[in-house]
Write a protein that holds these residues in place. Structure first.
Motif, PDB file in Angstrom:
ATOM      1  N   ILE A 142       0.795  -1.275  -0.065  1.00 45.05           N
ATOM      2  CA  ILE A 142      -0.036  -0.009  -0.070  1.00 45.05           C
ATOM      3  C   ILE A 142       1.094   1.247   0.057  1.00 45.05           C
ATOM      4  O   ILE A 142       1.942   1.332   0.704  1.00 45.05           O
ATOM      5  CB  ILE A 142      -0.773   0.102   1.310  1.00 45.05           C
ATOM      6  CG1 ILE A 142      -1.840  -1.263   1.364  1.00 45.05           C
ATOM      7  CG2 ILE A 142      -1.774   1.394   1.332  1.00 45.05           C
ATOM      8  CD1 ILE A 142      -2.723  -1.301   2.485  1.00 45.05           C
ATOM      9  N   VAL A 143       0.693   2.251  -0.904  1.00 46.51           N
ATOM     10  CA  VAL A 143       1.494   3.344  -1.111  1.00 46.51           C
ATOM     11  C   VAL A 143       0.557   4.626  -0.700  1.00 46.51           C
ATOM     12  O   VAL A 143      -0.571   4.587  -1.434  1.00 46.51           O
ATOM     13  CB  VAL A 143       1.941   3.442  -2.722  1.00 46.51           C
ATOM     14  CG1 VAL A 143       2.638   4.921  -2.521  1.00 46.51           C
ATOM     15  CG2 VAL A 143       2.968   2.201  -2.763  1.00 46.51           C
ATOM     16  N   SER A 144       0.843   5.378   0.077  1.00 46.97           N
ATOM     17  CA  SER A 144      -0.085   6.628   0.665  1.00 46.97           C
ATOM     18  C   SER A 144       0.668   7.685  -0.209  1.00 46.97           C
ATOM     19  O   SER A 144       1.778   7.888  -0.456  1.00 46.97           O
ATOM     20  CB  SER A 144      -0.076   6.891   2.087  1.00 46.97           C
ATOM     21  OG  SER A 144       1.410   7.198   2.469  1.00 46.97           O
ATOM     22  N   ALA A 145      -0.379   8.609  -0.662  1.00 43.49           N
ATOM     23  CA  ALA A 145      -0.110   9.861  -1.319  1.00 43.49           C
ATOM     24  C   ALA A 145      -0.933  11.091  -0.965  1.00 43.49           C
ATOM     25  O   ALA A 145      -2.081  11.031  -0.775  1.00 43.49           O
ATOM     26  CB  ALA A 145      -0.007   9.721  -2.690  1.00 43.49           C
ATOM     27  N   SER A 146      -0.616  12.443  -0.765  1.00 49.78           N
ATOM     28  CA  SER A 146      -1.273  13.388  -0.520  1.00 49.78           C
ATOM     29  C   SER A 146      -0.711  14.686  -1.144  1.00 49.78           C
ATOM     30  O   SER A 146       0.226  14.623  -1.580  1.00 49.78           O
ATOM     31  CB  SER A 146      -1.322  13.620   1.047  1.00 49.78           C
ATOM     32  OG  SER A 146      -0.174  13.766   1.699  1.00 49.78           O
ATOM     33  N   LYS A 147      -1.463  15.688  -1.259  1.00 47.81           N
ATOM     34  CA  LYS A 147      -1.186  16.900  -1.874  1.00 47.81           C
ATOM     35  C   LYS A 147      -0.686  16.750  -3.134  1.00 47.81           C
ATOM     36  O   LYS A 147       0.582  16.931  -3.429  1.00 47.81           O
ATOM     37  CB  LYS A 147      -0.068  17.720  -0.819  1.00 47.81           C
ATOM     38  CG  LYS A 147      -0.389  17.813   0.548  1.00 47.81           C
ATOM     39  CD  LYS A 147       0.476  18.811   1.364  1.00 47.81           C
ATOM     40  CE  LYS A 147      -0.145  18.789   2.779  1.00 47.81           C
ATOM     41  NZ  LYS A 147       0.903  19.681   3.470  1.00 47.81           N
ATOM     42  N   PRO A 148      -1.434  16.694  -4.166  1.00 50.72           N
ATOM     43  CA  PRO A 148      -1.040  16.379  -5.372  1.00 50.72           C
ATOM     44  C   PRO A 148      -0.310  17.825  -5.887  1.00 50.72           C
ATOM     45  O   PRO A 148      -0.780  19.041  -5.544  1.00 50.72           O
ATOM     46  CB  PRO A 148      -2.520  16.293  -6.176  1.00 50.72           C
ATOM     47  CG  PRO A 148      -3.521  16.167  -5.299  1.00 50.72           C
ATOM     48  CD  PRO A 148      -2.804  16.425  -3.954  1.00 50.72           C
ATOM     49  N   LEU A 149       0.686  17.734  -6.660  1.00 48.09           N
ATOM     50  CA  LEU A 149       1.322  18.704  -7.149  1.00 48.09           C
ATOM     51  C   LEU A 149       0.631  19.698  -8.136  1.00 48.09           C
ATOM     52  O   LEU A 149       0.828  20.603  -8.219  1.00 48.09           O
ATOM     53  CB  LEU A 149       2.817  18.355  -7.731  1.00 48.09           C
ATOM     54  CG  LEU A 149       3.596  17.719  -6.957  1.00 48.09           C
ATOM     55  CD1 LEU A 149       4.931  17.052  -7.469  1.00 48.09           C
ATOM     56  CD2 LEU A 149       4.116  18.544  -5.670  1.00 48.09           C
ATOM     57  N   THR A 150      -0.354  18.708  -9.174  1.00 50.79           N
ATOM     58  CA  THR A 150      -1.009  19.512  -9.881  1.00 50.79           C
ATOM     59  C   THR A 150      -2.334  18.928  -9.861  1.00 50.79           C
ATOM     60  O   THR A 150      -2.551  17.822  -9.911  1.00 50.79           O
ATOM     61  CB  THR A 150      -0.514  19.223 -11.705  1.00 50.79           C
ATOM     62  OG1 THR A 150      -0.385  17.909 -11.759  1.00 50.79           O
ATOM     63  CG2 THR A 150       0.781  19.860 -11.734  1.00 50.79           C
TER      64      THR A 150
END
Length: 335
Positions: A134-142
């Motif tokens: 599982i990979v978490s990601a937040s705050k899209p750059l675009t």
């Protein structure tokens, strides 16, 4: 169906009470997640499972006008569909929200961990196990508004047909070899009502309606983006008396046909999977008229004749080219 390995890993985590679940697998996940989740399914059959379990479902053709704090997305099997999924999720994500990408190691989750670092301010692989991660990601750059129209790939294929296809839809980029062999060896006399089973972008159905004396043609697919693509291909080529609709196998089919024509799928996820096609072969006769015929193309190593001979009196190999064979079946054996 038993829980897939990524689902097993997901259920080991501390799950939020409310989340958007994108592209869930066709397993028993719906029985184990919080009831406050919403589901956005690319598969019509999976969508039906979640609705039957009482979950609110969201269209994958347009995000719901709601910002989610938590979005959990299963990696699509098609790499072409990944950017579509990422854009869809980012447009649905709250400013301080988080996306979890779930997938099998051999299904692309390792490379995704690197890709997210280029797309999000924060990204981290925080859980592994069951041959998954599982990979978490937040705050899209675009971030951009999600507009379905921008994802259609428009092409004129080798048949001089205008194909409108969304990402990950079969025959999206070019005419595949199996379909080419099938259409090259179509019987001259195809009349009456025809069903294109597993239609993808609608190439087979549209070609048959253009080049044979067909009264009506129906096209079906379990993939919702495929159905939308086929509808656009029908419209773009001005195909009369044609309709594309979503169905899990023959579940939504009420009529009987003179012909059922198909380039049936035999892959599901990252594995070779024959069950869906074998069910199709066994049930096709129940949706044909008494004099109806089934015409399919298959990889030459697949022994579909063994199944078909239980249901049809005659199974004939019409052609064998480029690693594919075309089979025509008639003489329905009713039981």
């Amino acid at each position: 169906m038993p829980l897939a390995p990524p689902s097993q890993l997901l259920l080991q985590q501390d799950l939020p009470e409310h989340a958007l679940l994108v592209n869930p697998p066709h397993d028993d996940l719906a029985q184990s997640i919080p009831s406050g989740w919403h589901a956005a399914c690319f598969s019509h059959s999976t969508n039906t499972v979640f609705e039957t379990q009482g979950f609110e479902t969201v269209s994958v053709l347009a995000p719901k006008q709601h910002a989610y704090q938590s979005i959990i997305v299963y990696l699509p099997k098609s790499k072409n569909r990944l950017q579509y999924v990422i854009d869809y999720c980012c447009s649905s994500l709250a400013d301080d929200g988080e996306i979890w990408f779930v997938g099998e190691n051999k299904g692309g989750i390792k490379s995704l961990a690197k890709q997210t670092k280029k797309l999000f301010e924060q990204s981290d692989k925080f859980a592994t196990g069951k041959h998954s991660a599982i990979v978490s990601a937040s705050k899209p750059l675009t971030a951009k508004d999600f507009e379905l129209q921008t994802y259609y790939q428009n092409q004129v294929n080798e048949l001089d047909m205008h194909v409108q296809a969304l990402p990950g839809v079969f025959s999206q980029e070019k005419l595949d070899k199996g379909t080419e062999v099938l259409l090259k060896n179509l019987p001259r006399k195809i009349k009456g009502r025809v069903l294109d089973f597993g239609c993808g972008a609608g190439v087979i159905g549209c070609y048959v309606q253009q080049h044979r004396e067909v009264d009506e043609i129906d096209m079906l697919d379990d993939d919702l983006l495929a159905v939308k693509s086929a509808q656009r291909t029908i419209e773009k080529n001005s195909i009369p008396y044609a309709e594309a609709f979503a169905s899990n196998g023959f579940d939504e089919v009420e009529d009987r046909y003179n012909w059922i024509i198909s380039n049936p799928p035999f892959h599901q996820g990252v594995k070779t999977h024959y069950e869906v096609t074998e069910q199709f072969l066994a049930k096709a006769k129940d949706h044909l008229k008494l004099s109806g015929k089934l015409l399919i193309v298959a990889n030459e190593f697949l022994s579909y004749e063994v199944i078909l001979k239980y249901h049809f009196k005659m199974v004939k190999e019409v052609a064998r080219e480029n690693g594919f064979k075309v089979l025509q079946c008639e003489g329905i054996m009713r039981k």
